[in-house]
Design an enzyme around this catalytic site. Sequence first.
Site, mmCIF file in Angstrom:
data_model
loop_
_atom_site.group_PDB
_atom_site.id
_atom_site.type_symbol
_atom_site.label_atom_id
_atom_site.label_comp_id
_atom_site.label_asym_id
_atom_site.label_seq_id
_atom_site.Cartn_x
_atom_site.Cartn_y
_atom_site.Cartn_z
ATOM 1 N N LYS A 113 0.866 4.056 -2.917
ATOM 2 C CA LYS A 113 0.481 5.454 -2.650
ATOM 3 C C LYS A 113 1.644 6.420 -2.897
ATOM 4 O O LYS A 113 1.420 7.547 -3.340
ATOM 5 C CB LYS A 113 -0.066 5.582 -1.222
ATOM 6 C CG LYS A 113 -1.404 4.849 -1.014
ATOM 7 C CD LYS A 113 -2.524 5.373 -1.918
ATOM 8 C CE LYS A 113 -3.890 4.800 -1.560
ATOM 9 N NZ LYS A 113 -4.961 5.287 -2.444
ATOM 10 N N TYR A 154 0.840 -1.205 0.000
ATOM 11 C CA TYR A 154 0.000 0.000 0.000
ATOM 12 C C TYR A 154 0.877 1.258 0.000
ATOM 13 O O TYR A 154 0.624 2.201 -0.756
ATOM 14 C CB TYR A 154 -0.902 -0.037 1.243
ATOM 15 C CG TYR A 154 -1.948 1.058 1.331
ATOM 16 C CD1 TYR A 154 -3.109 1.009 0.567
ATOM 17 C CD2 TYR A 154 -1.803 2.129 2.208
ATOM 18 C CE1 TYR A 154 -4.081 1.993 0.672
ATOM 19 C CE2 TYR A 154 -2.771 3.121 2.326
ATOM 20 C CZ TYR A 154 -3.917 3.050 1.552
ATOM 21 O OH TYR A 154 -4.885 4.027 1.656
HETATM 22 N N1 LIG Z 1 -9.918 5.626 5.118
HETATM 23 C C1 LIG Z 1 -8.698 6.107 5.280
HETATM 24 O O1 LIG Z 1 -8.201 6.241 6.415
HETATM 25 C C2 LIG Z 1 -7.874 6.500 4.080
HETATM 26 C C3 LIG Z 1 -6.709 7.235 4.303
HETATM 27 C C4 LIG Z 1 -5.934 7.611 3.211
HETATM 28 C C5 LIG Z 1 -6.321 7.270 1.931
HETATM 29 N N2 LIG Z 1 -7.461 6.536 1.750
HETATM 30 C C6 LIG Z 1 -7.814 6.218 0.368
HETATM 31 O O2 LIG Z 1 -9.092 6.756 0.102
HETATM 32 C C7 LIG Z 1 -9.686 6.055 -0.992
HETATM 33 C C8 LIG Z 1 -11.119 5.726 -0.634
HETATM 34 O O3 LIG Z 1 -11.127 4.837 0.462
HETATM 35 P P1 LIG Z 1 -12.201 4.905 1.659
HETATM 36 O O4 LIG Z 1 -11.440 5.035 2.909
HETATM 37 O O5 LIG Z 1 -13.270 5.872 1.338
HETATM 38 O O6 LIG Z 1 -12.719 3.391 1.668
HETATM 39 P P2 LIG Z 1 -14.013 2.679 1.061
HETATM 40 O O7 LIG Z 1 -13.753 1.231 1.233
HETATM 41 O O8 LIG Z 1 -15.239 3.285 1.626
HETATM 42 O O9 LIG Z 1 -13.946 3.074 -0.488
HETATM 43 C C9 LIG Z 1 -13.148 2.405 -1.428
HETATM 44 C C10 LIG Z 1 -13.971 2.293 -2.696
HETATM 45 O O10 LIG Z 1 -13.161 1.787 -3.762
HETATM 46 C C11 LIG Z 1 -13.911 0.793 -4.440
HETATM 47 N N3 LIG Z 1 -13.003 -0.122 -5.133
HETATM 48 C C12 LIG Z 1 -12.148 -1.019 -4.600
HETATM 49 N N4 LIG Z 1 -11.503 -1.678 -5.572
HETATM 50 C C13 LIG Z 1 -11.947 -1.191 -6.754
HETATM 51 C C14 LIG Z 1 -11.677 -1.469 -8.114
HETATM 52 N N5 LIG Z 1 -10.787 -2.419 -8.475
HETATM 53 N N6 LIG Z 1 -12.310 -0.758 -9.070
HETATM 54 C C15 LIG Z 1 -13.233 0.188 -8.730
HETATM 55 N N7 LIG Z 1 -13.562 0.476 -7.462
HETATM 56 C C16 LIG Z 1 -12.924 -0.194 -6.485
HETATM 57 C C17 LIG Z 1 -14.738 0.122 -3.339
HETATM 58 O O11 LIG Z 1 -15.824 -0.628 -3.840
HETATM 59 C C18 LIG Z 1 -15.151 1.336 -2.540
HETATM 60 O O12 LIG Z 1 -16.296 1.963 -3.068
HETATM 61 C C19 LIG Z 1 -8.787 4.854 -1.259
HETATM 62 O O13 LIG Z 1 -7.951 5.124 -2.361
HETATM 63 C C20 LIG Z 1 -7.952 4.758 0.012
HETATM 64 O O14 LIG Z 1 -6.704 4.134 -0.200
HETATM 65 C C21 LIG Z 1 -8.250 6.153 2.785
#
Ligand SMILES: NC(=O)c1ccc[n+]([C@@H]2O[C@H](COP(=O)([O-])OP(=O)(O)OC[C@H]3O[C@@H](n4cnc5c(N)ncnc54)[C@H](O)[C@@H]3O)[C@@H](O)[C@H]2O)c1
Length: 254
Positions: A163, A159
């Site tokens: 990123k 990851y």
């Molecule tokens: N939650 C955190 O603490 C956090 C922190 C930093 C970055 N992020 C990043 O934020 C983004 C959104 O994550 P989130 O926290 O809202 O989680 P989440 O699980 O709610 O959302 C992730 C979304 O991506 C979709 N997804 C996964 N694989 C996929 C694919 N192959 N094709 C299309 N869609 C796909 C899922 O179905 C889901 O809707 C991600 O890129 C994650 O790495 C999250």
Amino acid sequence: MTHAAHNFENKVVLITGVRSGIGQATALAFAECGAKLVLGDISDEASGTAATITGLGGEAVFVKTDVSQADSVKALVETAIETHGRIDGAFNNAGLLPRTASLAEIDPDEFDHTIAVDLRGVFLCMKYETAEMLKTGGGTIVNTASVAGLVADPGMASYVAAKHGVIGLTKAAALDYATHNIRINAIAPGLVATPMTQRWLDDPQVTQQLMENSPIGRAAKPEEIAGTVLHLSSDAASFITGQTFVVDGGQTAH
Ligand SMILES: NC(=O)c1ccc[n+]([C@@H]2O[C@H](COP(=O)([O-])OP(=O)(O)OC[C@H]3O[C@@H](n4cnc5c(N)ncnc54)[C@H](O)[C@@H]3O)[C@@H](O)[C@H]2O)c1
């Protein structure tokens, strides 16, 4: 929270990863500001986000999309063009968090899958989005990186690598299109309470560790990330490109 200061009336905005969390909150915020949305996600459940927006009187179309697959991303972008003739803004946000494991314990296929979704997915989205934006005079792109794109944590090698890659890709693409009126930036959220992090937040020991590492003392709500995406996609950010915006409650200020 209101985003009325940002006017996206009649702007076409494509967002990936909208079933829940940051993508869903940002889609709702864009809709509140008048944008017409084209939403892609691998999960059928994500069509509920489009239904919520249309139920509120907004415009949204859902396309089942796997961001790691070129044909699938191409079809998402083609739907935006067939429906609206253009893409003004894109938020490439879909991602996954692999299980926690030290590097030697990571299966090579698991590593490849994380890179395919979290890094290649952003590449594919930008590839097809920029091609269309070039035809219509420009646009804005925001990619979801993470504080894991700036600093590492143990047990998250694939990851962290993906990123860090998103931040590099953002800078490189921004330079390719800086003179073509396409601005490309990334966001680097810290801990956000979403289904992705639920497994950590459900564990009191992990939560305690996370809170000790959080100057602000809590996880963000997804809505608190949406504001930065809207800002970077708006004309108020017209001189910002190639940058990564940290939204982490002070985590990386340590
Ligand atoms: N939650 C955190 O603490 C956090 C922190 C930093 C970055 N992020 C990043 O934020 C983004 C959104 O994550 P989130 O926290 O809202 O989680 P989440 O699980 O709610 O959302 C992730 C979304 O991506 C979709 N997804 C996964 N694989 C996929 C694919 N192959 N094709 C299309 N869609 C796909 C899922 O179905 C889901 O809707 C991600 O890129 C994650 O790495 C999250």
